[in-house]
Design a protein around this motif. Structure first.
Motif, mmCIF file in Angstrom:
data_model
loop_
_atom_site.group_PDB
_atom_site.id
_atom_site.type_symbol
_atom_site.label_atom_id
_atom_site.label_comp_id
_atom_site.label_asym_id
_atom_site.label_seq_id
_atom_site.Cartn_x
_atom_site.Cartn_y
_atom_site.Cartn_z
ATOM 1 N N VAL A 1 41.160 31.809 35.540
ATOM 2 C CA VAL A 1 42.589 31.991 35.238
ATOM 3 C C VAL A 1 43.361 32.611 36.405
ATOM 4 C CG1 VAL A 1 44.168 33.332 33.779
ATOM 5 C CG2 VAL A 1 42.400 31.943 32.741
ATOM 6 N N ASN B 1 46.449 30.984 38.386
ATOM 7 C CA ASN B 1 47.713 31.704 38.559
ATOM 8 C C ASN B 1 48.139 31.735 40.013
ATOM 9 O OD1 ASN B 1 48.025 32.254 35.872
ATOM 10 N ND2 ASN B 1 46.920 34.168 35.970
ATOM 11 N N ALA C 1 40.315 42.552 33.891
ATOM 12 C CA ALA C 1 41.264 43.024 34.904
ATOM 13 C C ALA C 1 40.584 43.085 36.269
ATOM 14 C CB ALA C 1 41.803 44.402 34.513
ATOM 15 N N GLU C 2 39.324 43.520 36.283
ATOM 16 C CA GLU C 2 38.618 43.611 37.556
ATOM 17 C C GLU C 2 38.292 42.229 38.111
ATOM 18 O OE1 GLU C 2 38.196 46.293 39.397
ATOM 19 O OE2 GLU C 2 39.376 47.254 37.853
ATOM 20 N N MET D 1 40.208 39.726 37.782
ATOM 21 C CA MET D 1 41.455 39.328 38.421
ATOM 22 C C MET D 1 41.618 40.015 39.768
ATOM 23 S SD MET D 1 45.303 39.939 37.267
ATOM 24 C CE MET D 1 45.232 41.429 38.212
ATOM 25 N N MET D 2 41.260 41.306 39.822
ATOM 26 C CA MET D 2 41.370 42.036 41.091
ATOM 27 C C MET D 2 40.464 41.414 42.146
ATOM 28 S SD MET D 2 43.380 44.690 41.323
ATOM 29 C CE MET D 2 42.689 45.989 42.334
ATOM 30 N N LYS E 1 42.082 38.069 43.161
ATOM 31 C CA LYS E 1 43.392 38.152 43.821
ATOM 32 C C LYS E 1 43.377 39.012 45.074
ATOM 33 C CE LYS E 1 47.768 37.325 42.029
ATOM 34 N NZ LYS E 1 49.001 37.772 41.405
ATOM 35 N N GLU E 2 42.729 40.156 45.003
ATOM 36 C CA GLU E 2 42.829 41.088 46.123
ATOM 37 C C GLU E 2 41.485 41.316 46.806
ATOM 38 O OE1 GLU E 2 45.051 44.511 45.302
ATOM 39 O OE2 GLU E 2 46.693 43.368 44.447
ATOM 40 N N LEU F 1 38.491 51.700 40.564
ATOM 41 C CA LEU F 1 37.563 52.701 40.044
ATOM 42 C C LEU F 1 36.964 52.302 38.694
ATOM 43 C CD1 LEU F 1 36.945 55.675 41.088
ATOM 44 C CD2 LEU F 1 38.299 56.357 39.129
ATOM 45 N N ARG G 1 48.801 48.003 30.713
ATOM 46 C CA ARG G 1 48.055 47.666 31.914
ATOM 47 C C ARG G 1 47.407 46.286 31.812
ATOM 48 N NH1 ARG G 1 44.276 51.782 33.481
ATOM 49 N NH2 ARG G 1 42.980 50.724 32.013
ATOM 50 N N CYS G 2 48.110 45.333 31.192
ATOM 51 C CA CYS G 2 47.520 44.008 31.032
ATOM 52 C C CYS G 2 47.637 43.193 32.317
ATOM 53 C CB CYS G 2 48.188 43.249 29.890
ATOM 54 S SG CYS G 2 49.896 42.824 30.200
ATOM 55 N N ASN G 3 48.459 43.646 33.258
ATOM 56 C CA ASN G 3 48.571 43.030 34.581
ATOM 57 C C ASN G 3 49.119 41.615 34.555
ATOM 58 O OD1 ASN G 3 47.545 45.326 35.642
ATOM 59 N ND2 ASN G 3 45.455 44.579 35.715
ATOM 60 N N MET H 1 51.555 41.211 37.345
ATOM 61 C CA MET H 1 50.856 40.993 38.616
ATOM 62 C C MET H 1 50.487 39.537 38.792
ATOM 63 S SD MET H 1 47.953 43.724 39.360
ATOM 64 C CE MET H 1 47.091 42.967 40.696
ATOM 65 N N GLU H 2 50.013 38.929 37.703
ATOM 66 C CA GLU H 2 49.502 37.567 37.811
ATOM 67 C C GLU H 2 50.601 36.550 38.061
ATOM 68 O OE1 GLU H 2 45.357 37.239 35.649
ATOM 69 O OE2 GLU H 2 47.010 36.939 34.300
ATOM 70 N N ASN I 1 53.176 38.082 45.289
ATOM 71 C CA ASN I 1 52.138 39.111 45.337
ATOM 72 C C ASN I 1 52.720 40.491 45.622
ATOM 73 O OD1 ASN I 1 49.602 38.497 44.590
ATOM 74 N ND2 ASN I 1 49.009 37.608 46.553
ATOM 75 N N ARG J 1 51.459 45.371 42.727
ATOM 76 C CA ARG J 1 50.084 45.794 42.975
ATOM 77 C C ARG J 1 49.628 46.691 41.841
ATOM 78 N NH1 ARG J 1 49.341 44.742 48.440
ATOM 79 N NH2 ARG J 1 47.132 44.845 47.931
ATOM 80 N N ARG J 2 48.302 46.759 41.668
ATOM 81 C CA ARG J 2 47.729 47.599 40.635
ATOM 82 C C ARG J 2 47.564 49.007 41.205
ATOM 83 N NH1 ARG J 2 42.691 47.924 37.759
ATOM 84 N NH2 ARG J 2 43.058 47.605 35.553
ATOM 85 N N PHE K 1 43.694 55.236 41.895
ATOM 86 C CA PHE K 1 43.221 56.377 41.117
ATOM 87 C C PHE K 1 44.298 57.435 40.956
ATOM 88 C CE2 PHE K 1 41.055 60.550 40.939
ATOM 89 C CZ PHE K 1 40.612 60.420 39.645
ATOM 90 N N ILE L 1 46.659 54.783 36.768
ATOM 91 C CA ILE L 1 45.722 53.741 37.215
ATOM 92 C C ILE L 1 45.886 52.462 36.388
ATOM 93 C CG2 ILE L 1 43.870 54.707 35.772
ATOM 94 C CD1 ILE L 1 41.915 53.774 37.949
#
Lengths: 286, 259
Positions: free
Chosen positions: A20, A24, A159-160, A162-163, A166-167, A172, B46-48, B51-52, B57, B60-61, B64, B68
């Motif tokens: 996904v 996107n 979410a991770e 996606m991270m 994407k990035e 953490l 925080r469903c982001n 961001m998507e 772009n 950003r997320r 810490f 967060i």
């Protein structure tokens, strides 16, 4: 046989977590979001526990909050914990970890692991996770931040994912999930799904008379009806389905139904008539 | 005395003005349409999704801290280009769904630092800041040129150096493009950072900066169009009209002879 279908959906969901974000990136927005809240081509779905916390933290109920929670609760009323058993990426990984744990224990100590669940009694496990949900929601209301989101393992996984796509980095929370899995592998088996998961707790509360659940036709229910206790070892939630079928912990995965050679465990609504007659334990053993 | 302590606790725990929730930083902004920070922290799950869908772009997320996982626009690396794609899909209303017009966004407010800004340095202090500018012999005014809300958010005072107007939405494009290094001559102060009722502990720190930015504001100008715009442009290149120069010296009335 439910297992092949279940594995197929689990694989699909696990793969979609990574596919996904790629879609996107190419600006195809058919599915957007993570397991906190997701949108399939217009149908907004959000994790009910997350919505509950947002309501308490903000101190208000708004229309978008309510509409986001309607669909998952509808599924919960009809199919029980279908999300947990068939879609949740954490349970998918967790089952793999449990399998690995058994294997490792057999290799290292030449015996199966002593405990298969962190809190042995299903009642105490239920009590723990419901109180965890209530405490977490109350804390969210007190602090003004949906705090349980910080540790919502399946949502963090998506979410991770996606991270990573994407990035090309992890945050953490990724290590939180890793630590949870390591704990699960070492000395706290099934810790998340059985004892903590707020999403599972809130989904299991929406059980009505029409909700699909597993029923046991084993008599008497206090003792297992076969020597191997196949249903007990099959259950990914550490239940004993011959007597605890339809417990609030049950995720409707169908593993116990597959494992029972007498067809004494069945889904409501999918009952088979040619079930083996209900025989007392002494006779079946002989 | 006791009422002071009570007020202090009320501010932290009831109004939630504490550094955990009101975690402001200059040039770190919430996406467009975000509700005020306390409500945002409560509503953002925080469903982001923002961001998507962000095509640039920009979002950003957060790393810490207590925030967060929540979305931020880091103006220094990538600013918000005000496409308004994120607002309409927030599932909880942490971003205002009905917001569609970029001028109505309130992400923050830009503030020019005159001691670094090339144009200000040149015009006010008569300093040519870098060699490169000396060579090309031009004024910077990058912030004015890149602004998506030109003449509403930023204007050239006396057609020479940039000033921020009330229409600034705080998208941060000027910050992204500002050529000064290491510090930017223009910074965006996030919405809420300068307000007493929202900023909490950060207020004292932000107050002085905010006061300076307030005092620099002029009344909002209407964007020029038609003849007005033409006239302004003529004035810049002095092609059409005679520019008015203040000549500080007295003109000699009598022509002197060679001897």
């Amino acid at each position: 046989m439910y297992l092949p279908y279940r594995r197929a959906t689990q694989f699909l969901v696990f793969g979609l977590m990574f596919v996904v974000p790629v879609l996107n990136i190419f600006e195809i927005y058919v599915i957007t979001g993570t397991f906190y809240a997701i949108n399939f081509g217009g149908l907004g779905v959000a994790d009910p526990s997350v919505i509950l916390q947002a309501i308490f933290a903000a101190g208000e109920i708004t229309v978008p909050l309510m509409t986001a929670a309607i669909f998952p609760l509808l599924v919960a009323i009809l199919l029980g914990r279908f999300w947990c058993g068939w879609l949740c990426p954490y349970l998918f990984v967790s089952e793999g970890i449990d399998w690995l744990r058994n294997k490792l224990c057999l290799i290292l100590f030449r015996r199966p692991p002593k405990s298969s669940a962190t809190i042995e009694k299903a009642f105490s496990a239920n009590l723990t996770r419901f109180s965890f949900l209530i405490c977490g929601t109350a804390l969210a209301g007190a602090v003004g931040i949906p705090v349980l989101n910080y540790i919502n393992a399946p949502a963090i996984m998506s979410a991770e994912a996606m991270m990573i796509v994407k990035e090309r980095a992890v945050s953490l929370e990724f290590w939180f999930v890793v630590i949870l899995l390591v704990l699960q592998l070492s000395f706290l088996p099934k810790i998340w799904c059985r004892v903590l998961c707020p999403t599972g707790s809130i989904i299991s509360l929406f059980r009505t008379s029409v909700t699909m659940k597993v029923i046991s036709k084993s008599r008497p229910q206090t003792t297992p009806c076969c020597k191997e206790r196949s249903c007990l070892s099959a259950c990914p939630m550490g239940l004993a389905p011959y007597r605890e079928a339809g417990n609030l912990l049950c995720v409707n995965c169908g593993k116990c139904i597959d494992s029972c050679r007498f067809n004494r465990l069945q889904f409501t609504g999918f009952q088979i008539d040619d079930a083996a007659p209900v025989i007392p334990r002494q006779q079946s053993d002989s | 005395m006791s009422s002071g302590i009570l007020d202090f606790f009320k501010r932290i725990f009831v109004n939630r003005q504490n550094p955990i929730i009101n975690d402001y930083r200059v040039n770190r902004l919430r996406p467009p349409g975000a509700v005020d920070e306390v409500r945002f922290m409560a509503l953002c799950i925080r469903c982001n999704r923002c961001m998507e869908v962000c095509p640039y772009n920009s979002i950003r997320r957060a790393g810490f801290s207590a925030t967060i996982g929540t979305p931020y626009v880091i103006a220094e690396t990538k600013a918000c280009y005000l496409c308004m794609a994120c607002c309409r899909l927030c599932p909880t209303g942490a971003l205002d769904r009905n917001l569609k017009e970029p001028p109505k966004v309130k992400m923050g407010k830009a503030k020019i630092e005159p001691s670094i800004c090339y144009s200000h340095l040149f015009l006010e202090h008569d300093v040519i800041p870098t060699e490169s500018l000396q060579k090309i012999g031009a004024l910077c005014n990058t912030c004015y040129n890149v602004c998506p809300l030109q003449d509403r958010a930023i204007a050239l005072k006396d057609n020479l150096y940039p000033v921020i107007l009330d229409g600034c939405v705080g998208c941060g494009i000027c910050v992204e493009r500002c050529p000064t290094r290491p510090g930017r001559a223009i910074n965006v102060i996030p919405a809420g950072m300068g307000r007493v009722d929202e900023a909490g502990f950060y207020f004292q720190k932000a107050k002085s900066n905010y006061d300076i930015s307030q005092s620099r504001e002029t009344s909002p100008q209407k964007p020029l169009s038609g003849e007005g715009l033409l006239e302004q442009k003529y004035r810049i290149d002095s092609g059409g009209q005679e520019p008015k120069f203040d000549f500080p010296y007295e003109k000699p009335r009598i022509k002197g002879d060679w001897d």
